[in-house]
Design a protein around this motif. Structure first.
Motif, short mmCIF file in Angstrom:
data_model
loop_
_atom_site.label_atom_id
_atom_site.label_comp_id
_atom_site.label_asym_id
_atom_site.label_seq_id
_atom_site.Cartn_x
_atom_site.Cartn_y
_atom_site.Cartn_z
N VAL A 218 39.59 47.21 57.51
CA VAL A 218 38.51 48.21 57.51
C VAL A 218 37.68 48.06 58.77
CG1 VAL A 218 38.36 48.37 54.99
CG2 VAL A 218 36.90 46.74 56.20
N GLU A 219 37.09 49.16 59.20
CA GLU A 219 36.09 49.09 60.26
C GLU A 219 34.90 48.30 59.76
OE1 GLU A 219 34.79 52.75 62.09
OE2 GLU A 219 36.74 53.66 61.68
N GLU A 220 34.11 47.78 60.70
CA GLU A 220 33.00 46.92 60.31
C GLU A 220 31.72 47.35 61.02
OE1 GLU A 220 34.29 42.92 61.15
OE2 GLU A 220 36.23 43.26 60.20
N TRP A 221 30.68 47.55 60.23
CA TRP A 221 29.37 47.88 60.79
C TRP A 221 28.88 46.75 61.69
CZ3 TRP A 221 27.37 52.57 60.62
CH2 TRP A 221 27.61 53.41 59.53
N CYS A 222 28.27 47.12 62.80
CA CYS A 222 27.56 46.17 63.66
C CYS A 222 26.08 46.51 63.68
CB CYS A 222 28.12 46.19 65.08
SG CYS A 222 29.79 45.52 65.20
N LEU A 223 25.28 45.60 64.21
CA LEU A 223 23.84 45.74 64.16
C LEU A 223 23.32 46.82 65.11
CD1 LEU A 223 21.35 44.32 62.81
CD2 LEU A 223 21.25 42.86 64.86
N ARG B 19 33.28 48.49 64.50
CA ARG B 19 34.31 47.84 65.31
C ARG B 19 35.53 47.49 64.46
NH1 ARG B 19 34.72 46.03 70.38
NH2 ARG B 19 32.90 46.36 71.69
N GLY B 20 36.66 47.29 65.14
CA GLY B 20 37.84 46.69 64.52
C GLY B 20 38.89 47.64 64.02
N GLY B 21 38.57 48.92 63.84
CA GLY B 21 39.56 49.84 63.32
C GLY B 21 39.87 49.61 61.86
N SER B 22 40.68 50.49 61.29
CA SER B 22 40.88 50.43 59.84
C SER B 22 42.30 50.80 59.47
CB SER B 22 39.92 51.41 59.15
OG SER B 22 40.36 52.75 59.35
N HIS B 23 42.55 50.73 58.17
CA HIS B 23 43.80 51.26 57.62
C HIS B 23 43.92 52.74 57.93
CE1 HIS B 23 41.68 53.34 54.28
NE2 HIS B 23 40.81 52.36 54.43
N ASN B 24 45.13 53.25 57.88
CA ASN B 24 45.38 54.67 58.12
C ASN B 24 44.84 55.13 59.47
OD1 ASN B 24 46.67 55.99 55.58
ND2 ASN B 24 45.09 54.62 54.77
N THR B 25 44.98 54.28 60.47
CA THR B 25 44.43 54.55 61.80
C THR B 25 45.44 54.09 62.86
OG1 THR B 25 42.16 54.23 61.04
CG2 THR B 25 42.53 54.03 63.39
#
Length: 672
Positions: free
Chosen positions: A191-196, A222-228
């Motif tokens: 999963v994508e991840e929220w940053c500050l 950041r990081g990208g996610s599934h289905n991407t």
């Protein structure tokens, strides 16, 4: 049992429950958050910034002066729901994130921040989201490869990277991919991840413990996610979201560390820079003329300077246009390499009052690394402009949320985008052509699905754009030819309100046979403000790929349709063109874009005219249209159309690249 004893017993039960729940949380291995030690150090942040990755440049040195701890995996359902048990309702939505050990999704930026606050208070330590710099530093783990372990993503990371139009259910179980050198799992994908940080442009200077921008419109993910696609999972790739957005592709991980003491950058994080626009109100009515006119078409899609930093791609399409109170015209459109691409931006151009040449394109709207399909502009006649747009969670134009922005200074500046239809789903692909009903309600047409025969929907605001609702009752969106259904027949619809209060729509696709069995453009009528529609075969030929019609009510009263005689590629040669009348009453066969007028609320359309003044021109229609010849019997063969009538009664029509200007008097005048 007396009142005091009863009260004490209830308190004991409550305390016992809270203690037991806390104990179970501390003993439940699925709820434990494993933290990895991340050392202090420096690295070079960013990338070359080529093409759609322009926001990754310039590469700059970043020093992190203090070590910190980062969660080894993304926060899971079990961990998050210890804070917010109600979140369990999202488990399995769209087939995503069912089990305790899967990454939590459907969390907004504030949800993630509130979780950190709760955990900090619970454990007496400071937990927070990572800064964007901390995230990339931890992801790279000392590597400058495309991914922390290699130039490409090893096969074991591909378990969730299926790319399908309908998001495919996948496991989001954390920790199933190899850890990087810092001991962190799932930094690429899952999963994508929220940053500050607020999202904003990088600066070239060396930075120490950076915290991003002081202000902004979007929060970094950041990081990208599934289905991407894999390219969005790179260590340097930057994404962002509207802070209140939440969907099935974004979660978060946490760090344990004090908040950095660094000052945020003062650089504006607003990607769309304010435009210098005069604010003097213009008297549009002084330009009214009874003389017929048709001005030569001019391009409004003007490529920006190469060194401007404004992204401009090969495919420019799907426009919207409005007039401004100061006398300007404003047009917007999407620019992309691929229509389902995440690089897609919404660009804008302005025709200044009294001007003949449109300005070079500028960035009008962009949520970083999101598909932006579908735009509309609307002038409420009271000094306020509205902009509505679709925003995808990733790519494609299928599962969109809808946002709205407002401007009260002629489009010089715009409010922050806010979600008016927050669910990323169908029925949200915005179509140019917002209207206001006699009740004062706004109606926004939208495609009901991504396919060419999925029909169209509407959204209604009864409070001047503060809130919107879809009148659809949730029944299957069936289209029954020559019957009734819950969607408009056809996509890319144009809508008007009739004098009796009904809604009339014409659209592309879902063609209907007339009495002679000839396929015609479908006409849809709703007597209940969009809850249900009845379908009829109109008298007009159907249109197809690369074509979008316009339907509007002119200020003089009649209804105006602008469409195409046929599709130049998909129509058999013997069926191409339509018959038009010239000044002598003789009929001739014309081809391409035409206008039709109705003076009886759409029952008949006695005036039809090819949209050409007869002058020979060789023109570039852009997008799917390409080059074409205009003459007395040929007009633009296809294009996506949008139109507005300014208060001086000029009809402003834009196709995929060209701007046409004419008036009702010219439409009524027979072709010469």
């Amino acid at each position: 049992m007396n009142q005091t004893i009863c009260s004490s017993f209830k308190s004991w039960i409550l305390l016992s429950f809270l203690f037991t729940n806390s104990l179970l949380y501390s003993q439940n291995p699925l709820s434990e958050i494993k933290m990895a030690d991340i050392p202090a150090g420096f690295f070079y942040m960013g990338g070359n910034g080529e093409g759609s990755n322009y926001d990754e440049a310039p590469i700059h040195k970043v020093t992190l002066t203090k070590p910190f701890k980062m969660s080894v995996t993304e926060i899971t359902n079990a961990q998050y729901e210890a804070y917010d048990p109600a979140h369990k309702a999202y488990r399995g939505k769209n087939g995503i994130s069912v089990h305790d050990n899967e990454a939590v999704v459907y969390v907004s930026y504030n949800d993630a921040m509130n979780y950190c606050k709760w955990l900090s208070e619970k454990e007496g330590k400071t937990y927070r989201l990572p800064t964007e710099a901390e995230w990339e530093y931890a992801c790279r783990a000392g590597s400058y490869l495309t991914f922390s372990m290699d130039d490409g993503l090893p096969g074991i990371f591909h378990k969730n990277q299926q790319i399908v139009r309908d998001m495919k259910p996948v496991s989001l179980a954390v920790g199933e991919t190899p850890a990087n050198k810092f001991g962190l799992h799932d930094m690429h994908g899952n999963v994508e991840e929220w940053c500050l940080d607020w999202y904003g442009p990088y600066v070239a200077d060396d930075q120490t413990d950076p915290v991003g921008m002081k202000h902004g419109l979007y929060r970094v993910t950041r990081g990208g996610s599934h289905n991407t696609p894999e390219k969005y999972l790179r260590s340097s790739n930057r994404m962002a979201m509207i802070p209140e957005d939440k969907h099935a592709q974004t979660g978060f991980r946490i760090v344990q560390a004090d908040y950095p003491e660094s000052e945020p950058l003062a650089v504006s994080a607003q990607a769309e820079q304010p435009v210098k626009v005069p604010q003097t109100k213009y008297n549009w009515k002084k330009g009214v003329t009874r003389k017929p006119f048709f001005l030569p078409p001019v391009p409004y899609v003007i490529e920006p300077a190469c060194n401007s930093g404004i992204p401009f791609y090969r495919h420019n399409h799907q426009p919207a246009i409005t007039w401004c109170p100061n006398g300007d015209l404003l047009a917007i459109w999407f620019s992309a390499n691929e229509e389902n691409g995440r690089e897609m931006v919404v660009l804008g151009s302005r025709l200044r009052k009294g001007g003949e040449t449109w300005e070079k394109a500028s960035l009008f709207f962009k949520v970083p690394d999101r598909n932006m399909t579908g735009s509309s502009l609307f002038n409420d006649g009271q000094g306020r402009l509205l902009h509505l747009n679709g925003v995808e969670a990733s790519g494609d134009w299928q599962n969109l949320a809808m946002i709205q922005r407002e401007s009260t200074d002629n489009g010089a500046t715009w409010s922050a985008p806010h979600l008016i239809a927050p669910e990323h789903t169908k029925r949200h692909q915005v179509i140019a052509g917002t209207i206001q009903t006699r009740e004062g309600w706004y109606i926004q047409p939208c495609d009901a699905g991504p396919g060419s025969h999925d029909g169209a929907a509407i959204h209604i605001s009864k409070d001047k754009g503060k809130t919107w609702s879809d009148p659809w009752d949730g029944q299957p969106a069936e289209f029954k030819p020559n019957g009734t259904g819950s969607t408009i027949a056809g996509i890319h619809t144009g809508i008007v309100q009739l004098m009796n209060g009904d809604l009339l729509a014409l659209a592309r696709g879902n063609s209907l046979p007339d009495a002679n069995g000839v396929l015609r453009m479908p006409m849809s009528i709703s007597k209940d403000m969009g809850k249900s529609w009845t379908y009829y075969a109109s008298e007009f030929p159907p249109i197809d790929g690369g074509q979008r019609l316009v339907l509007l009510r002119l200020s003089e009263g009649p209804l105006l349709l602008i469409s195409f005689t046929d599709h130049p590629i998909r129509t058999k040669k013997e069926n191409r063109g339509m018959l038009f009348a010239d000044a002598s009453g003789m009929s001739y066969r014309g081809y391409g874009m035409y206008a039709a007028l109705s003076f009886d609320e759409g029952k008949t359309w006695p005036v039809k005219k090819l949209l050409t003044d007869g002058t020979y021109r060789f023109l570039n229609g852009g997008a799917w249209t390409g080059y074409f010849e205009m003459d007395s019997t040929h007009a633009e063969p296809r294009g996506y159309l949008a139109a507005v009538q300014s208060p001086d009664k000029t009809i402003h029509l834009v196709s995929s690249r060209l701007h046409y200007r004419f008036n009702l008097a010219w439409l009524m005048e027979p072709a010469k």
